[in-house]
Enzyme design. Structure first.
Site, short mmCIF file in Angstrom:
data_model
loop_
_atom_site.label_atom_id
_atom_site.label_comp_id
_atom_site.label_asym_id
_atom_site.label_seq_id
_atom_site.Cartn_x
_atom_site.Cartn_y
_atom_site.Cartn_z
N GLY A 1 38.27 -51.49 -30.35
CA GLY A 1 38.97 -49.89 -30.76
C GLY A 1 40.30 -49.44 -29.71
O GLY A 1 39.98 -50.09 -29.00
N VAL B 1 52.01 -54.47 -15.99
CA VAL B 1 53.09 -55.23 -15.94
C VAL B 1 53.86 -54.65 -15.06
O VAL B 1 54.72 -56.22 -14.26
CB VAL B 1 54.10 -55.44 -17.45
CG1 VAL B 1 55.07 -56.08 -17.02
CG2 VAL B 1 53.00 -55.90 -17.68
N ARG B 2 54.18 -53.92 -14.67
CA ARG B 2 55.14 -53.06 -13.75
C ARG B 2 54.40 -53.85 -11.87
O ARG B 2 54.88 -53.73 -10.94
CB ARG B 2 54.91 -51.65 -13.46
CG ARG B 2 56.46 -51.94 -14.92
CD ARG B 2 57.91 -51.65 -14.83
NE ARG B 2 58.15 -51.06 -15.79
CZ ARG B 2 58.95 -50.35 -16.42
NH1 ARG B 2 58.90 -48.87 -15.58
NH2 ARG B 2 60.10 -50.40 -17.38
N ARG C 1 38.46 -57.40 -32.53
CA ARG C 1 36.91 -57.34 -32.10
C ARG C 1 37.07 -58.56 -32.09
O ARG C 1 36.78 -59.15 -33.30
CB ARG C 1 36.21 -56.44 -32.50
CG ARG C 1 35.86 -54.89 -32.48
CD ARG C 1 35.13 -54.01 -33.27
NE ARG C 1 35.47 -53.24 -33.57
CZ ARG C 1 35.64 -52.11 -32.43
NH1 ARG C 1 35.22 -52.36 -31.73
NH2 ARG C 1 36.03 -50.46 -32.61
N SER C 2 36.82 -59.69 -31.06
CA SER C 2 36.30 -61.18 -31.97
C SER C 2 35.40 -61.66 -31.93
O SER C 2 34.30 -61.58 -30.86
CB SER C 2 37.05 -61.75 -30.28
OG SER C 2 37.02 -63.18 -30.53
N ASP D 1 32.96 -51.07 -23.84
CA ASP D 1 31.87 -51.49 -23.25
C ASP D 1 31.53 -52.92 -23.38
O ASP D 1 31.34 -53.39 -23.21
CB ASP D 1 30.36 -51.02 -22.98
CG ASP D 1 30.22 -50.23 -24.04
OD1 ASP D 1 31.02 -50.62 -25.28
OD2 ASP D 1 29.02 -49.34 -24.79
N SER E 1 33.79 -55.08 -24.61
CA SER E 1 35.52 -55.70 -24.12
C SER E 1 34.88 -56.14 -22.78
O SER E 1 34.62 -57.20 -22.32
CB SER E 1 36.36 -54.93 -23.97
OG SER E 1 36.66 -54.54 -25.27
N THR F 1 39.08 -46.44 -24.43
CA THR F 1 38.86 -46.10 -25.89
C THR F 1 38.92 -44.52 -26.11
O THR F 1 38.28 -43.55 -24.13
CB THR F 1 37.26 -46.24 -25.65
OG1 THR F 1 36.21 -45.57 -26.26
CG2 THR F 1 36.10 -46.06 -24.18
N ASP G 1 36.34 -42.95 -26.20
CA ASP G 1 34.51 -42.64 -26.90
C ASP G 1 34.65 -41.28 -25.29
O ASP G 1 33.47 -40.21 -25.40
CB ASP G 1 33.82 -42.81 -27.46
CG ASP G 1 34.36 -43.24 -28.51
OD1 ASP G 1 34.92 -42.78 -29.13
OD2 ASP G 1 34.13 -44.26 -29.24
N ASP H 1 33.06 -42.51 -22.72
CA ASP H 1 31.30 -42.89 -22.88
C ASP H 1 31.17 -44.24 -22.06
O ASP H 1 29.90 -45.35 -22.21
CB ASP H 1 30.82 -43.82 -24.31
CG ASP H 1 31.33 -44.83 -25.02
OD1 ASP H 1 32.80 -44.95 -24.49
OD2 ASP H 1 31.11 -45.11 -25.76
N ARG I 1 31.48 -42.03 -31.86
CA ARG I 1 30.29 -43.02 -31.18
C ARG I 1 29.38 -42.25 -31.75
O ARG I 1 28.55 -41.34 -31.99
CB ARG I 1 30.89 -44.38 -30.69
CG ARG I 1 31.89 -45.05 -31.13
CD ARG I 1 31.89 -46.51 -30.85
NE ARG I 1 31.55 -46.73 -28.91
CZ ARG I 1 31.38 -47.64 -28.54
NH1 ARG I 1 31.29 -48.70 -29.00
NH2 ARG I 1 30.91 -47.89 -27.12
N GLY J 1 37.01 -23.13 -30.84
CA GLY J 1 35.91 -22.11 -31.00
C GLY J 1 35.23 -22.26 -31.36
O GLY J 1 35.29 -21.05 -32.95
N ASN K 1 34.62 -13.83 -40.00
CA ASN K 1 34.17 -14.17 -41.25
C ASN K 1 35.18 -15.83 -41.63
O ASN K 1 35.01 -16.00 -43.10
CB ASN K 1 35.24 -13.28 -42.22
CG ASN K 1 37.20 -14.24 -41.26
OD1 ASN K 1 37.45 -14.76 -40.78
ND2 ASN K 1 38.34 -12.74 -42.08
N ARG L 1 33.58 -26.08 -46.97
CA ARG L 1 34.55 -27.68 -46.92
C ARG L 1 33.50 -28.69 -46.00
O ARG L 1 33.78 -27.96 -45.10
CB ARG L 1 35.16 -27.07 -46.52
CG ARG L 1 35.98 -25.93 -48.10
CD ARG L 1 36.39 -26.67 -48.99
NE ARG L 1 36.24 -25.25 -49.73
CZ ARG L 1 37.35 -25.02 -50.95
NH1 ARG L 1 37.88 -26.18 -51.14
NH2 ARG L 1 37.09 -24.63 -52.40
#
Lengths: 330, 330, 330, 330
Positions: free
Chosen positions: D18, D31-32, D79-80, D110, D112, D133, D135, D137, D179, D193, D222, D254
């Site tokens: 991702g 690269v630099r 994702r290969s 993870d 990858s 990532t 996440d 994680d 995830r 909050g 409220n 909602r």
């Protein structure tokens, strides 16, 4: 619109003068409209400099992907001294012909349009201007490309300054851009709840300002934001701050010059849509054999204004807005 | 944590010194933690001024709703000259007793902590400090409240300036805040891809700067951003810009002083979480009879540092960051 | 304008229906304009509910400080079932009289205006409406308060989605709000470079959509954003995504419903200025004995439209924008 | 650090899994840093797919200009499936050799890293992982690249939702990403909050949630925001909303699923600095002959964690934060 018939086969596009957010959106619209109408489009780098020094390359529809939301102009812009000389313009015309260009689209402000107008008169080069400047000081369009983004940059900055002002009971002088025009100052001042807005179009006096600050204090305001246009004739923000400190030594007076952040940033929705519309309108205008005009939007309709009118006339400050500013600062 | 036993029944909270984003989040956390532990909480207005002039009122859990995301401090802040005098502090203590306060929580920087320390020594008033300043120059915490927000304000502003810089091939000197410390400059400089970062902690020379600008040009960079800490000893941005223009007359050099926008704005997630944690930690610390300490966060753990240590010691600029800045500016 | 003469001494203001960014700016303008013209102003809470249940309080000029830039409405809003009954409206009128109100200013959409119109007819209560809704679906004004902010929220969200879409070669269906109208979808779609924009005002077909996606692929686009109005009749985003996956199993199709983030947020400059102008205009209109009208802005001029016209007529989708969308998606 | 001596002359860099904001900043730093240490750097497109299908090209220092602040990854990610097969990895290795690469830098999560670990074991390919990532994680680093940006995207969205929630007295269920992990939910919940935060790491029950909502109501709130991690086991936001509506028919409930906006956007300062540091650290680590490790930052220091540890172990949710969340929701 029916498919236009015209002899124009290749259009050059350039951005000139000060940069403004949305210029990229306008270039994209020009390039894509050319692709849509099967016209070749050539991007000219660094304004008229690129015409003089033959820095240009063809732009296909995919070459402008993912730039609609990017600030600045990927073609770069410049103020060309050389283009002000007959020799410079001759070189520019030579490259115009050599590259088989049939017309130009010039995205910029009145300085850029003036150059295009001279170029048109000397060499009969068809062109259409697109108003790209944050200053909103171009006649023939309700809004210039970049103005709305600059306004939002200003109010977001002033909102932040207000956090600090109200935390400290401070008086803040905030300078915004706009050259000789007060459009940015007036709208951003209203939108940020400024107690005073100083613009070149209105006669201001220090005494009125001081009275107003006193009135604010008496009305229970614990902080004040005064928005000042860079072209204000009463003095710049530093002078005004000094005079205020002298008159009210008990005030905690601060100055912020917003500066170049106002020229950058991702364009707002309004600027992207305006730039998209005007880019399409400029290509369609050329295909309909319009020339020496500026494509603008008035009352949400596309209008083409003779370039000399666009340069000479000026949008007037809206008196209603001045009244609203005064009422809301009570 | 078990419910603490303590003699503390009523805590006063104030914000002092320069304001910073997240102060409201910290006040909210103090107020809610007091409510959670059945302690009364009193909000003191305008820092020590409110203690001296008895401007305070009790704050219930609901009184701080919807402020976690608001910049500034609704209690307002001030730098109190009177509190620096024994008479001022006596008045402050009188109102402290009259309002039956048992302890203070002081949100601010080292100046505010110095005042609290003196107050503590003279009147044995228990207090805990919370580091609230954008400058990140307080020992005993990895980050101060407001620092992360200021950093993001800086990089968003510099991103905008970059749009304009790259559209024009310009060299921009951008001044950021930080008092005597270069934390804001160093991190915001790395994050905005500055070619040079000038901070007071490093010996800089004009010649090195000029060499670096030349190297940048030779490396093919068409614009440069130089981020300068306000405390930089080599000169302020205007002086540096002038010297650069003199040395490289062909450069288009511009200056922006970001100014007070860095003090305001909605706090970032990190600042809100940090402020929330430190607000709770300050209340819990007092309930555990800690006093004369600052609640901070190091390696994501709450730590209490003796206030004199927090005032006297200084976080050092991270050498790794200086190296990273240099590598990435290649 | 000369100081108006009128019998109106006390005006009630309420926000009704769905909330929209800029409602606070409009309330502030109403309150301040009342103060300016020496009229009393009463804030009514939760729309017509507050009138029915007598929840209102006088608002002075200072009571609305620092709210011009806050999203939502501090008076709160509601859709009142009770106000749809004669008994409910009778109660509302009783409190209207009891509180010595002379007129109402109703900030909301067409449902709210319909209620006001009935109330006016039954009890001859003078009122002026202010168009506050993100949907831009009110006749008599070029823009409704909140529309510009919602557009910018949409494009900022879609810009983020685009980052992910282009990193992954994905097709994204993005649902935006707008009830039965496609204004938000069309403008935000153009501004975010959508490949397709599906709005209820246009007949769309799955086959056209699929053709267009194939054409995009052939044109070398590696990702596509399709912006869908919530009122689109071809199906909702989930259905459209499923159909697309079925037709092109090789596509990586994703769905995002932007949802309620579109209703909140700090209002943009344009929304703040529009709300400020319309708030002042509503007060001035009442003082000039206008009633049963809506204050709007057309071609940047204040216009008052009979409320029944505002409710019954509809702004049409701009055909020029549909053409521009099509051209730029090439 | 002294100039490292090593046999590594050419490094390939890829982004995998991702996407997350800051990946571009990390690529730029890789690269630099290569340029700085006179190593060649090759950008591999679309993760392991580009290795398998030989889509790569050399990247010089200037090729990564102006991307530090851009969301997404210009190298694209994927994702290969093919890389999970021995045949796929053989192809990948063939191109690795053919392009004379000496080592890989893998920016991802993870999944990858697991792929890289297998590749390393089969072909003895030196590599270092960089945790990219949203996440958070990944074990071995306090923060992953993109996490801080995702948090700020979440709280800005929830701030907007709050404007609407408080204008209407509503209960909002807001789903955030992460995830199986609750890091995003917990921190963004505290920072916005939230009255309740539901994360997979904690046992939650509907009854506790309902009790808490009732308590909130009794405490005078409220409106309520409940932040729910996508991995929450009690149910997804739609189920939770339905159950709440059933239990409290009087509530206006909602749902908003923030979705993919969390993956995009300009990276925050913290993410840009973290990505810059880790990009440099990965290159330096390879030059120091480290391999099969992940470069991370713990307590603001660079640490290299064996990749298998990074994959298998997990950062634990901070109990202090859970306590803080509970206290502040009072």
């Amino acid at each position: 619109m029916t498919q236009p018939t015209t002899s124009i086969q290749k259009i050059g596009v350039l951005t000139s003068g000060g940069d403004s957010p949305g210029m990229n959106s306008a270039i994209r619209a020009v390039v894509r409209a050319c692709a849509y109408y099967n016209i070749k489009c050539v991007g000219i780098r660094q304004g008229y400099e690129g015409l003089i020094h033959n820095q240009m390359s063809e732009l296909g529809a995919r070459s402008v992907k993912h730039i609609i939301n990017k600030g600045g102009t990927f073609l770069q812009t410049a103020r060309s001294e050389e283009f002000r000389t007959p020799e410079g313009r001759q070189k520019a015309f030579d490259h115009f012909k050599k590259n088989e260009l049939d017309a130009l689209i010039v995205i910029g402000g009145d300085g850029s349009f003036t150059g295009a107008n001279v170029f048109h008169k000397e060499f009969n080069v068809p062109f259409i201007g697109i108003p790209g400047t944050i200053d909103n000081d171009i006649f023939g369009t309700d809004f210039t490309i970049g103005y709305d983004t600059a306004l939002n940059t200003c109010i977001e900055a002033i909102d932040k300054i207000r956090d600090s002002a109200t935390s400290h009971n401070r008086v803040f002088f905030v300078e915004v851009m706009g050259r000789d025009a007060g459009f940015i100052a007036l709208s951003s001042g209203i939108a940020s709840g400024a107690t005073n807005i100083l613009i070149p179009e209105e006669k201001d006096s220090l005494e009125e300002l001081f009275e107003s600050l006193q009135k604010s204090e008496q009305a229970g305001k614990n902080s004040s934001i005064i928005v000042v246009a860079e072209g204000e004739e009463l003095g710049n923000v530093y002078d005004l701050a000094k005079a205020t400190e002298k008159r009210f030594p008990e005030y905690d007076v601060r100055v912020t010059v917003l500066g170049h952040i106002q020229r950058g940033g991702n364009p707002t929705c309004m600027d992207r849509v305006l730039a998209s519309r005007l880019g399409v309108a400029a290509v369609e205008g050329l295909l309909e054999n319009k020339t020496n005009v500026m494509a603008g939007s008035r009352a949400n309709k596309i209008v083409y204004t003779p370039i000399e009118e666009a340069i000479k006339k000026h949008n007037e400050i809206d008196k209603e807005l001045i009244k609203v500013a005064k009422i809301l600062a009570i």
